[in-house]
Design a protein around this motif. Structure first.
Motif, PDB file in Angstrom:
ATOM      1  N   SER A 154       0.810  -1.215   0.000  1.00 33.95           N
ATOM      2  CA  SER A 154       0.000   0.000   0.000  1.00 33.95           C
ATOM      3  C   SER A 154       0.847   1.271   0.000  1.00 33.95           C
ATOM      4  O   SER A 154       0.339   2.342  -0.337  1.00 33.95           O
ATOM      5  CB  SER A 154      -0.928   0.004   1.224  1.00 33.95           C
ATOM      6  N   GLU A 155       2.152   1.171   0.321  1.00 38.46           N
ATOM      7  CA  GLU A 155       3.013   2.342   0.369  1.00 38.46           C
ATOM      8  C   GLU A 155       3.686   2.640  -0.964  1.00 38.46           C
ATOM      9  O   GLU A 155       4.108   3.776  -1.192  1.00 38.46           O
ATOM     10  CB  GLU A 155       4.085   2.151   1.455  1.00 38.46           C
ATOM     11  N   TYR A 156       3.797   1.654  -1.837  1.00 36.30           N
ATOM     12  CA  TYR A 156       4.411   1.931  -3.133  1.00 36.30           C
ATOM     13  C   TYR A 156       3.480   1.646  -4.314  1.00 36.30           C
ATOM     14  O   TYR A 156       3.852   1.856  -5.461  1.00 36.30           O
ATOM     15  CB  TYR A 156       5.721   1.145  -3.296  1.00 36.30           C
ATOM     16  N   LEU A 157       2.251   1.151  -4.039  1.00 34.79           N
ATOM     17  CA  LEU A 157       1.262   0.961  -5.096  1.00 34.79           C
ATOM     18  C   LEU A 157       0.072   1.870  -4.809  1.00 34.79           C
ATOM     19  O   LEU A 157      -0.487   1.847  -3.705  1.00 34.79           O
ATOM     20  CB  LEU A 157       0.794  -0.501  -5.164  1.00 34.79           C
ATOM     21  N   GLY A 158      -0.331   2.632  -5.785  1.00 39.15           N
ATOM     22  CA  GLY A 158      -1.467   3.529  -5.596  1.00 39.15           C
ATOM     23  C   GLY A 158      -2.779   2.953  -6.085  1.00 39.15           C
ATOM     24  O   GLY A 158      -3.821   3.574  -5.898  1.00 39.15           O
ATOM     25  N   ASP A 159      -2.767   1.803  -6.720  1.00 42.23           N
ATOM     26  CA  ASP A 159      -3.971   1.219  -7.300  1.00 42.23           C
ATOM     27  C   ASP A 159      -4.443   0.062  -6.422  1.00 42.23           C
ATOM     28  O   ASP A 159      -3.806  -0.999  -6.380  1.00 42.23           O
ATOM     29  CB  ASP A 159      -3.675   0.729  -8.720  1.00 42.23           C
ATOM     30  N   PRO A 160      -5.559   0.188  -5.693  1.00 42.95           N
ATOM     31  CA  PRO A 160      -6.050  -0.916  -4.855  1.00 42.95           C
ATOM     32  C   PRO A 160      -6.411  -2.149  -5.669  1.00 42.95           C
ATOM     33  O   PRO A 160      -6.236  -3.275  -5.197  1.00 42.95           O
ATOM     34  CB  PRO A 160      -7.277  -0.319  -4.154  1.00 42.95           C
ATOM     35  N   ALA A 161      -6.920  -1.961  -6.893  1.00 46.03           N
ATOM     36  CA  ALA A 161      -7.268  -3.116  -7.721  1.00 46.03           C
ATOM     37  C   ALA A 161      -6.031  -3.913  -8.088  1.00 46.03           C
ATOM     38  O   ALA A 161      -6.056  -5.150  -8.131  1.00 46.03           O
ATOM     39  CB  ALA A 161      -8.007  -2.648  -8.971  1.00 46.03           C
ATOM     40  N   ALA A 162      -4.928  -3.239  -8.351  1.00 41.16           N
ATOM     41  CA  ALA A 162      -3.677  -3.937  -8.666  1.00 41.16           C
ATOM     42  C   ALA A 162      -3.173  -4.713  -7.457  1.00 41.16           C
ATOM     43  O   ALA A 162      -2.597  -5.803  -7.611  1.00 41.16           O
ATOM     44  CB  ALA A 162      -2.627  -2.941  -9.145  1.00 41.16           C
ATOM     45  N   GLN A 163      -3.380  -4.177  -6.274  1.00 39.50           N
ATOM     46  CA  GLN A 163      -2.982  -4.901  -5.066  1.00 39.50           C
ATOM     47  C   GLN A 163      -3.782  -6.190  -4.918  1.00 39.50           C
ATOM     48  O   GLN A 163      -3.240  -7.226  -4.547  1.00 39.50           O
ATOM     49  CB  GLN A 163      -3.182  -4.016  -3.835  1.00 39.50           C
ATOM     50  N   ARG A 164      -5.084  -6.146  -5.223  1.00 38.45           N
ATOM     51  CA  ARG A 164      -5.908  -7.348  -5.098  1.00 38.45           C
ATOM     52  C   ARG A 164      -5.542  -8.387  -6.154  1.00 38.45           C
ATOM     53  O   ARG A 164      -5.588  -9.586  -5.877  1.00 38.45           O
ATOM     54  CB  ARG A 164      -7.386  -6.971  -5.209  1.00 38.45           C
ATOM     55  N   ARG A 165      -5.191  -7.947  -7.358  1.00 42.62           N
ATOM     56  CA  ARG A 165      -4.828  -8.905  -8.415  1.00 42.62           C
ATOM     57  C   ARG A 165      -3.494  -9.567  -8.140  1.00 42.62           C
ATOM     58  O   ARG A 165      -3.274 -10.711  -8.504  1.00 42.62           O
ATOM     59  CB  ARG A 165      -4.786  -8.198  -9.775  1.00 42.62           C
ATOM     60  N   GLY A 166      -2.580  -8.851  -7.500  1.00 43.06           N
ATOM     61  CA  GLY A 166      -1.270  -9.408  -7.231  1.00 43.06           C
ATOM     62  C   GLY A 166      -0.384  -9.372  -8.461  1.00 43.06           C
ATOM     63  O   GLY A 166      -0.734  -8.839  -9.521  1.00 43.06           O
ATOM     64  N   LEU A 167       0.794  -9.955  -8.336  1.00 47.76           N
ATOM     65  CA  LEU A 167       1.763 -10.027  -9.429  1.00 47.76           C
ATOM     66  C   LEU A 167       1.580 -11.351 -10.139  1.00 47.76           C
ATOM     67  O   LEU A 167       1.788 -12.416  -9.568  1.00 47.76           O
ATOM     68  CB  LEU A 167       3.193  -9.891  -8.884  1.00 47.76           C
ATOM     69  N   GLY A 168       1.145 -11.286 -11.384  1.00 50.20           N
ATOM     70  CA  GLY A 168       0.806 -12.480 -12.138  1.00 50.20           C
ATOM     71  C   GLY A 168       2.009 -13.358 -12.442  1.00 50.20           C
ATOM     72  O   GLY A 168       3.163 -12.944 -12.330  1.00 50.20           O
ATOM     73  N   PRO A 169       1.757 -14.619 -12.863  1.00 50.30           N
ATOM     74  CA  PRO A 169       2.863 -15.526 -13.193  1.00 50.30           C
ATOM     75  C   PRO A 169       3.641 -15.020 -14.411  1.00 50.30           C
ATOM     76  O   PRO A 169       3.050 -14.557 -15.395  1.00 50.30           O
ATOM     77  CB  PRO A 169       2.154 -16.855 -13.481  1.00 50.30           C
ATOM     78  N   ASP A 170       4.973 -15.091 -14.325  1.00 54.35           N
ATOM     79  CA  ASP A 170       5.878 -14.644 -15.391  1.00 54.35           C
ATOM     80  C   ASP A 170       5.703 -13.163 -15.728  1.00 54.35           C
ATOM     81  O   ASP A 170       6.086 -12.723 -16.812  1.00 54.35           O
ATOM     82  CB  ASP A 170       5.689 -15.491 -16.660  1.00 54.35           C
ATOM     83  N   ALA A 171       5.126 -12.404 -14.811  1.00 52.90           N
ATOM     84  CA  ALA A 171       4.917 -10.971 -15.051  1.00 52.90           C
ATOM     85  C   ALA A 171       6.135 -10.176 -14.586  1.00 52.90           C
ATOM     86  O   ALA A 171       6.776 -10.513 -13.591  1.00 52.90           O
ATOM     87  CB  ALA A 171       3.665 -10.489 -14.323  1.00 52.90           C
ATOM     88  N   THR A 172       6.448  -9.118 -15.326  1.00 51.28           N
ATOM     89  CA  THR A 172       7.550  -8.208 -15.003  1.00 51.28           C
ATOM     90  C   THR A 172       6.987  -6.823 -14.757  1.00 51.28           C
ATOM     91  O   THR A 172       6.139  -6.342 -15.521  1.00 51.28           O
ATOM     92  CB  THR A 172       8.582  -8.163 -16.140  1.00 51.28           C
TER      93      THR A 172
END
Length: 252
Positions: free
Chosen positions: A212-230
């Protein structure tokens, strides 16, 4: 005189037979570890070391003029005796009736609930496993559901990093990092630990930043970092001064 071992003695408790004349004798009575002095003398006969069992119950065969007993008579008597015995209720067999299906259905429902509880308790292991994780993701794709995110910081690969003076905020640093998720599953954004070191490698400043301190998008936080994503991450930290010459990034 014969040479023998413990296995031979144990077979008949010491009673053996001569291999030349087939006479039986008790070897324990004349057992010795050394040869007797010459001239050899014949030893007296001795009794066996054990007494054969005696049979007292005699079974006589009937004469030819007497009819042999039929096996059907004792079987009939045994059947009559069995009919007099009262079978306990718990030992009586009962045919399955229609009233058994509620118990079967209840046991099946409880088994499914137990399996669901075990699966939920071990969800991280199942999702991270290549076989079960692929099956679960395929099933969720068909059912239009979403699996919970599994954290595995060891699968996060730091590809590049950079630090510079913040262009708009005084006495601040702007740290950027390029991160790739090498896992086969999506995982939550990590907690990033930033440590600044002086010229001698001594830590002079450290800070841990949550998503929450370096991401401003709550939806992106819920989705997480996808597989093989950069992705590229940017952090704003206080500048400890000219003593800070290098830094490190750790993912939790």
């Amino acid at each position: 005189m014969f040479s023998l071992d413990a296995h031979t003695l144990a077979q008949a408790h010491g009673y053996v037979m001569c291999g030349h004349c087939s006479a039986g004798f008790d070897s324990l009575a004349t057992l010795t570890e050394q040869l007797p002095p010459e001239p050899f003398q014949e030893l007296p006969a001795n009794e066996p070391a054990f007494t054969p069992p005696q049979l007292d119950l005699a079974v006589y065969r009937p004469h030819q003029d007497e009819p042999e007993p039929s096996l059907a008579e004792p079987l009939a008597e045994l059947d009559e005796f069995a009919q007099l015995v009262v079978t306990p209720r718990f030992a009586r067999s009962r045919e399955p009736g229609p009233r058994h299906w509620p118990w079967v259905l209840t046991c099946l429902v409880l088994t499914l609930l137990l399996a669901a509880q075990l699966g939920w308790a071990c969800r991280d292991v199942l999702i991270a496993n290549p076989v079960t994780g692929h099956w679960l993701r395929s099933t969720c794709t068909v059912l239009d559901c979403r699996l919970p995110l599994v954290r595995d910081a060891s699968k996060l690969q730091l590809l590049a990093r950079d630090v510079q003076t913040h262009p708009t905020v005084p006495d601040a640093l702007l740290i950027s990092a390029t991160v790739r998720n090498d896992a086969d599953f999506a995982q939550p954004w990590p907690v990033v630990g930033i440590t600044l070191y002086d010229l001698n490698g001594k830590a002079i400043a450290m800070r841990r930043l949550g998503p929450s301190e370096y991401l401003g998008d709550p939806a992106a936080q819920r989705r997480g970092l996808g597989p093989d994503a950069t992705t590229a991450l940017v952090f704003e930290v206080d500048d400890p001064g000219k003593r800070a010459v290098t830094f490190s990034l750790d993912f939790e």
